[in-house]
Design a protein around this motif. Structure first.
Motif: not given
Ligand SMILES: Nc1ncnc2c1ncn2[C@@H]1O[C@H](COP(=O)(O)OP(=O)(O)O)[C@@H](O)[C@H]1O
Ligand SMILES: [Mg+2]
Lengths: 238, 304
Positions: A95, A106, B180, B184, B186-191, B193
């Motif tokens: 991205l 987000f 996203a 990945d 896991d990293t999305c969860q850290l954002m 999401v």
């Protein structure tokens, strides 16, 4: 004495039969930089992952402003202002830099505020502004680390947890990153810094903990730890 | 017909059928991207969409007629309804299996597929049902191209849906999170999401597009049938592989390309339209052998 905002009590985490954390106690106070030191495999990353609920704790509690968040969903922990920058930066390589930053916010619904925050992050890291349209994967290691930190700042966290931000970077870049962490802290964000590079981390931190195979073996003020003989031997390479 | 006329005709046919493939392929690709599941039940979702459209159009007919207005309302309602069906299936059947071995969730998808088409089989006794509309089938010419209003509107509608989907995945935070998570989780969860919510949205969008394709196919072919999803399911899967499974623009591209390949392939002497499906699956096999990551795909080791 300022208030405790993050408190780990007897925290234990297992991967199947393997105990990665064996009942650790850590406290982070408002405005501090606290560092968590330890060799490879000591359980540093597991500590951060347990705090952010990526892996479940098997025993013990994580308290944030007095609230038990041990079993909260990862996204709700982020919403509360506790952000974890994972080991290896983990930016979205396919991205764009801009999309990476946007995803950092987000949880934010307001697009105007999102733009403002992007501008603020770009002021802190001008190189990200120049490369907004590029894929994250094209950035150098140091730039990727900046993107990972910038992305985390998009939530305007109360606590920023960083997992080995110096890993694999040239000393001059490491210094650059550490200066930025210092600056973020001086602007009011509490920092929990995981490092193998004890020298650099102790220079920056107020207090530190040393982790060994899932147990805290030492804790104290950074200046005391940096003169402690066993630490000097084990981690400062002298 | 001159060969120029044949060329134009096949070009249009290929694009139209290809856009149906593309709309269905998007759902395969999105779901694969986000939870690495080949959702076998997706073809049946397409079929359910066609039936739902037919039933709703029947209800609407006395009020708004069964021409474009009625069809469009039926299409939109069915998209919402079948989208929700997709979300419910995801919640009940797939979500409990997300942490199980991948083969388990694949078998679950097969079971869901059987439940869906057997239910419709029972309800229709396996009969072909006419998809009755009030549309005219008068043809007219645009240059050398013979055309009906129906075909023109259908192609346009398919392209509009693809465009809207493209805007959704590139411009909205939900779309960005979807891409996203595919990269990945896991990293999305850290954002921050909520991964389960994004998975649900993915199923909604994929199922709604398949439902739209089902209704459009009903309008185009004039009949619907409980097993109508089977062949197009395989073809949409082929399209997703051609484009690079997990990559949404790839699914659209793969669908259009496959439609064109079929349309022109059947013009090759001695091949003819009875060989069309063979043609398609030869392509699938060739792609799997020589370019398993598809046209827009990247290198990845684990595949299922
Ligand atoms: N996903 C996992 N599955 C099984 N064991 C793991 C997993 N992640 C880490 N471990 C084990 O847990 C221990 C602590 O690992 P980690 O927290 O990554 O240490 P550090 O970050 O200090 O290097 C190590 O013994 C490691 O092998
Ligand atoms: Mg680690």
């Amino acid at each position: 004495m300022s208030e405790t905002i993050l408190e780990l009590k007897n925290l234990e985490t297992r991967y199947g039969q393997i105990y990665a954390l064996r009942g650790i106690n850590i406290e982070v106070k408002k405005g501090e930089i606290v560092t968590l030191l330890g060799a490879n495999g000591a359980g540093k990353s597991t500590t951060l992952k347990t705090i952010s609920s990526l892996v479940p704790a098997s025993e013990g509690t994580v308290k944030y402003f007095g609230e038990d968040i041990t079993h909260s969903a990862p996204y709700s922990i982020v919403e509360k202002g506790l952000i974890h920058v994972p080991e290896g930066r983990m930016i979205f390589k396919e991205l764009t830099v801009l999309e990476n930053l946007e995803l950092g916010s987000f949880t934010l619904k307001d697009n105007i505020e999102r733009k403002k925050r992007i501008n603020r992050v770009c002021e802190l890291f001008p190189v990200l502004k120049e490369r907004q349209k590029q894929m994250g994967g094209f950035l150098s290691g140091g730039e990727q680390q900046m993107l990972a930190i910038g992305r985390a700042l998009m939530t305007e966290p109360k606590i920023l947890m960083l997992d080995e931000p110096s890993m694999g970077l040239a000393p001059i870049i490491v210094q650059n990153i550490m200066d930025i962490i210092k600056q973020i802290n001086s602007e009011g964000t509490t920092i929990l810094l995981v490092e193998q590079n004890a020298k650099v981390a102790l220079k920056l931190a107020d207090r530190g903990y040393v982790l060994e195979t899932g147990e805290i073996v030492m804790e104290g003020n950074a200046d005391v730890l940096s003169t402690d003989e066993s630490i000097v031997k084990a981690y400062l390479g002298e | 017909m001159t060969s120029w006329e044949i060329f134009l005709q096949q070009l249009f046919n290929g694009l139209l059928v290809g856009s149906f493939y593309g709309l269905v392929a998007i759902g395969y690709s999105m779901v694969y991207g986000i939870i690495k599941l080949l959702n076998f039940a997706h073809a049946d979702i397409y079929m359910c969409g066609a039936f739902s459209g037919l039933i709703i159009l029947g209800f609407l007919n006395p009020y708004v007629g069964n021409e474009w207005l009625g069809i469009i309302i039926a299409l939109l309602l069915s998209m919402v309804l079948v989208g929700l069906l997709g979300v419910v299936i995801q919640r009940v059947a797939y979500r409990p299996m997300l942490k199980a071995p991948r083969l388990s969730i694949l078998i679950t998808a097969l079971a869901v597929s059987m439940i869906l088409y057997n239910t419709v089989l029972l309800m229709t006794q396996g009969q072909y049902k006419p998809f009755t509309t009030g549309l005219t089938h008068e043809s007219f010419y645009i240059g050398a191209l013979r055309m009906t209003e129906t075909r023109m509107v259908l192609l346009l509608a398919a392209l509009v849906l693809m465009f809207l989907l493209h805007m959704f995945i590139t411009r909205t935070m939900y779309g960005k999170a979807m891409r996203a998570i595919a990269l990945d989780r896991d990293t999305c969860q850290l954002m921050g999401v909520n991964v389960y919510m994004i998975i649900a949205i993915t199923f909604f969008v994929g199922s709604a597009l398949a439902a739209a394709a089902g209704i459009m196919a009903g309008v185009y072919y004039g009949t619907v049938h409980f097993f109508m999803g089977f062949l197009i399911g395989l073809k949409a899967f082929t399209a997703a592989v051609i484009g690079g499974i997990g990559i949404i623009p790839g699914a659209m591209l793969g669908g259009l390309l496959l439609g064109l390949l079929e349309a022109f392939g059947t013009q090759i002497p001695f091949i003819g339209s009875s060989w069309r499906d063979v043609f398609t699956f030869v392509f699938l096999i060739l792609f799997l052998i020589f370019k398993p990551n598809g046209l827009l795909g990247r290198i990845e080791s684990e595949r299922m």
